[in-house]
Design a protein around this motif. Structure first.
Motif, PDB file in Angstrom:
ATOM      1  N   ASN A  98       0.814  -1.213   0.000  1.00 24.32           N
ATOM      2  CA  ASN A  98       0.000   0.000   0.000  1.00 24.32           C
ATOM      3  C   ASN A  98       0.845   1.260   0.000  1.00 24.32           C
ATOM      4  O   ASN A  98       0.493   2.258  -0.634  1.00 24.32           O
ATOM      5  N   GLU A 120       0.421   3.974  -2.904  1.00 17.67           N
ATOM      6  CA  GLU A 120       0.004   5.349  -2.633  1.00 17.67           C
ATOM      7  C   GLU A 120       1.071   6.345  -3.069  1.00 17.67           C
ATOM      8  O   GLU A 120       0.767   7.400  -3.620  1.00 17.67           O
ATOM      9  N   GLU A 124       0.931   6.884  -6.760  1.00  9.51           N
ATOM     10  CA  GLU A 124      -0.132   7.807  -7.147  1.00  9.51           C
ATOM     11  C   GLU A 124       0.248   9.251  -6.836  1.00  9.51           C
ATOM     12  O   GLU A 124      -0.008  10.159  -7.629  1.00  9.51           O
ATOM     13  N   ARG A 160      -6.901  -4.522  -2.322  1.00  5.45           N
ATOM     14  CA  ARG A 160      -6.858  -3.197  -2.943  1.00  5.45           C
ATOM     15  C   ARG A 160      -8.167  -2.897  -3.678  1.00  5.45           C
ATOM     16  O   ARG A 160      -8.624  -1.752  -3.707  1.00  5.45           O
ATOM     17  N   SER A 195     -13.725   3.208  -0.833  1.00  2.70           N
ATOM     18  CA  SER A 195     -13.500   4.616  -1.168  1.00  2.70           C
ATOM     19  C   SER A 195     -14.611   5.150  -2.064  1.00  2.70           C
ATOM     20  O   SER A 195     -15.118   6.259  -1.850  1.00  2.70           O
ATOM     21  N   PHE A 226      -6.313   2.171   5.142  1.00  2.00           N
ATOM     22  CA  PHE A 226      -5.762   2.712   3.902  1.00  2.00           C
ATOM     23  C   PHE A 226      -6.870   3.292   3.017  1.00  2.00           C
ATOM     24  O   PHE A 226      -6.688   4.308   2.347  1.00  2.00           O
ATOM     25  N   HIS A 240      -7.762   6.668   4.447  1.00  2.00           N
ATOM     26  CA  HIS A 240      -6.683   7.621   4.176  1.00  2.00           C
ATOM     27  C   HIS A 240      -6.727   8.084   2.717  1.00  2.00           C
ATOM     28  O   HIS A 240      -6.600   9.279   2.426  1.00  2.00           O
ATOM     29  N   GLU A 241      -6.943   7.130   1.816  1.00  2.00           N
ATOM     30  CA  GLU A 241      -7.009   7.457   0.389  1.00  2.00           C
ATOM     31  C   GLU A 241      -8.199   8.364   0.091  1.00  2.00           C
ATOM     32  O   GLU A 241      -8.083   9.343  -0.662  1.00  2.00           O
ATOM     33  N   ARG A 252      -7.593  11.902   1.362  1.00  2.00           N
ATOM     34  CA  ARG A 252      -6.613  12.624   0.541  1.00  2.00           C
ATOM     35  C   ARG A 252      -7.210  13.054  -0.791  1.00  2.00           C
ATOM     36  O   ARG A 252      -6.998  14.176  -1.258  1.00  2.00           O
ATOM     37  N   ARG A 253      -7.977  12.163  -1.404  1.00  2.00           N
ATOM     38  CA  ARG A 253      -8.513  12.447  -2.739  1.00  2.00           C
ATOM     39  C   ARG A 253      -9.684  13.422  -2.714  1.00  2.00           C
ATOM     40  O   ARG A 253      -9.808  14.269  -3.608  1.00  2.00           O
ATOM     41  N   TYR A 260      -1.189  14.325   2.179  1.00  2.00           N
ATOM     42  CA  TYR A 260      -0.635  12.972   2.170  1.00  2.00           C
ATOM     43  C   TYR A 260       0.305  12.845   3.364  1.00  2.00           C
ATOM     44  O   TYR A 260       1.302  13.560   3.467  1.00  2.00           O
ATOM     45  N   PRO A 278       2.097   9.827   5.004  1.00  2.00           N
ATOM     46  CA  PRO A 278       2.469   8.426   5.200  1.00  2.00           C
ATOM     47  C   PRO A 278       2.928   8.152   6.627  1.00  2.00           C
ATOM     48  O   PRO A 278       2.699   7.082   7.174  1.00  2.00           O
TER      49      PRO A 278
END
Length: 520
Positions: free
Chosen positions: A199, A203, A206, A306, A313, A356, A359-360, A363-364, A370, A372
């Motif tokens: 992950n 990430e 990306e 994933r 998400s 995760f 978190h994604e 962020r998006r 971001y 980490p």
């Protein structure tokens, strides 16, 4: 699930939207349109699960809209509203793919029945797409792994991969040692650590603008097929991966300089050459091989996890865009329950997968930075969870952090954004305004803007715009000598008859009657 309402009679459309909103179902009206032409644009922007459309409308009728939607978005369900006099005409709608018909006047029971039917159909299609996506991703990952390890691979699958992978840059990475002296990792921890590393790589890829396939080849060995990446970004990405994994997990990652893949036949040679291993798994040239790399240790199902993260998400994003804060909370409670209800040996993997995904999403879609360090530092806390109570506490902190980010984002884009949108509409009402145009001015997605606009003003975007235009038309009729056609054009309507129809619905008078009563 999302509904787009298409109806040229504002009062009927408004009543239908209110009825659907009051049913307490999982359906949400995400947008409204007054004709098929406008609806066709909104379908592209809002991607509804269901369209409920009248059959008789100006510019583009419901039957033509149905045909076009089914041609471009076959998975979108369509229900056609018709009158008794149009029933024969409506039969052609069923032949063209309409899910069902609603006959005016529609009762609450009628609406509930068709929505239940639509929900079952949409849910089945969604689950089918998920199954197909999971299976396709698994086949692809397994085929790539087979090619790397010189195992038999179906020729047709290899040919398809050849077309997809050719031209991409391959970065091979490995964990040098899973058991550094400053950590107390055990062999049973390796799947969780691998999933965390997978992950982090995904990430960071990306973040650095790289798209492509990522997989675990064997224990401790990873492959990233990167698209659209220059040498500078490659070096930055490799450095970021090594520093992040070392800093946050205490594991040292080695990577090789990217190689452009022109044919799949290169993969096993590159793998064996760069990692110093033979297909039999023997070491070559003294290069180290991580413990357990060929010992048959179970690999975490990175693809499945994933994909699940992506689905979580997407589900949360849909709720956020529709402004369903309570729906987000309910979704997080359900996801927490699913994690805690999984097998004990899957608890930590499922919990990390959810973390995760949160978190994604933050962020998006919530403009979160971001971080980490923030995510991976908490992996250590997850690792220390010895039972279900500790796991629930860890998950509560993760979901609480996400809800705090959501609250901050909603406060940032609240009434002030809608006030700015209203000012823009007042200045540009005579233009061909669309919901998307105005949402862009407010820096919001179309769906969330639609929800927030209705919440702040008490009216849908379409209804508000019509009312605004009608008020401007009243002023022109009372204070100028413009004829009805000129007034219609001045407030944004190219069709005078359609303008006159709307004007009478909102004022109770025709334009000429209004002028006669109010002109000085």
């Amino acid at each position: 699930m999302r509904i787009l309402l298409v109806e040229d009679e504002p009062m009927f459309r408004k009543g239908l939207a209110k009825m659907i909103g009051g049913l307490g179902t999982g359906w949400e009206v995400c947008g409204e349109a007054e004709n098929g032409e406008e609806a066709e644009q909104l379908v592209e922007q809002l991607r509804p699960d269901l369209i409920i459309t009248d059959i008789r409308m100006p510019l583009m009728d419901g039957l033509e809209l149905l045909k076009r939607v089914k041609a471009s978005h076959p998975d979108v369900a369509v229900i056609v509203i018709t009158g008794y006099q149009d029933f024969q005409y409506a039969q052609s709608a069923l032949r063209s793919g309409a899910l069902d018909l609603l006959v005016k006047p529609c009762s609450k029971q009628d609406i509930c029945l068709v929505l239940d039917k639509a929900e079952a159909v949409v849910a089945e299609k969604l689950e089918q797409r998920r199954r197909e996506q999971r299976e396709q991703s698994r086949r692809k990952e397994n085929a790539l792994r087979e090619l790397f390890l010189r195992l038999p691979c179906r020729p047709d699958v290899a040919a398809a991969l050849e077309r997809e992978i050719a031209g991409s840059k391959l970065i091979l990475l490995r964990i040098a040692d899973y058991f550094p002296v400053h950590k107390q990792y055990l062999k049973k921890d390796m799947p969780l650590l691998q999933f965390a590393v997978l992950n982090i790589i995904g990430e960071l890829a990306e973040v650095y603008g790289t798209s492509g396939d990522l997989l675990i080849i064997e224990t401790g060995r990873f492959a990233l097929f990167a698209q659209h990446m220059d040498s500078r970004h490659e070096q930055l990405l490799r450095t970021a991966i090594a520093e992040s994994v070392l800093s946050f997990l205490g594991l040292r990652v080695e990577s090789q300089e990217a190689v452009t893949v022109s044919t799949l036949n290169q993969l096993p040679d590159l793998y064996e050459e760069l990692f110093g291993v033979r297909s039999s798994g023997e070491k070559e040239g003294g290069a180290s091989s991580p413990e357990g790399a060929r010992e048959g240790l179970p690999l975490p199902d990175g693809t499945a996890s994933r994909i699940r993260q992506q689905m979580i998400s997407a589900q949360l994003t849909s709720l956020i865009r529709n402004g369903e804060t309570e729906g987000v909370k309910s979704c997080l409670e359900q996801l927490t329950g699913e994690v805690c209800g999984s097998r004990r040996d899957e608890w930590k993997m499922e919990a990390l997968s959810l973390a995760f995904a949160l978190h994604e999403t933050a962020r998006r879609h919530l403009e979160a930075e971001y971080e980490p360090r923030s995510v991976t530092a908490r992996i250590g806390l997850l690792h220390e969870c010895g039972g279900l109570p500790e796991l629930r506490e860890w998950l509560a902190e993760e979901t609480g952090r996400f809800l705090a980010a959501l609250s901050e984002w909603q406060q940032k884009y609240g009434g002030s954004s809608i006030a700015a949108a209203v000012r823009y509409m007042e200045e540009h009402y005579a233009e061909q305004l669309t919901l998307t145009d105005v949402a862009l001015q407010a820096h919001l997605s179309s769906a969330y803007f639609s929800h927030l606009f209705k919440k702040e003003t008490g009216r849908s975007f379409v209804t508000f715009l019509i009312e605004l235009r009608m008020e401007k038309a009243k002023q022109l009729l009372a204070n100028t000598g413009l004829n009805v056609t000129e007034v219609a054009g001045s407030v944004g309507y190219d069709l005078p008859n359609y303008f006159a129809k709307l004007f009478k619905q909102f004022s109770g008078l025709t334009p000429k009657e209004y002028r006669k009563r109010h002109q000085m």
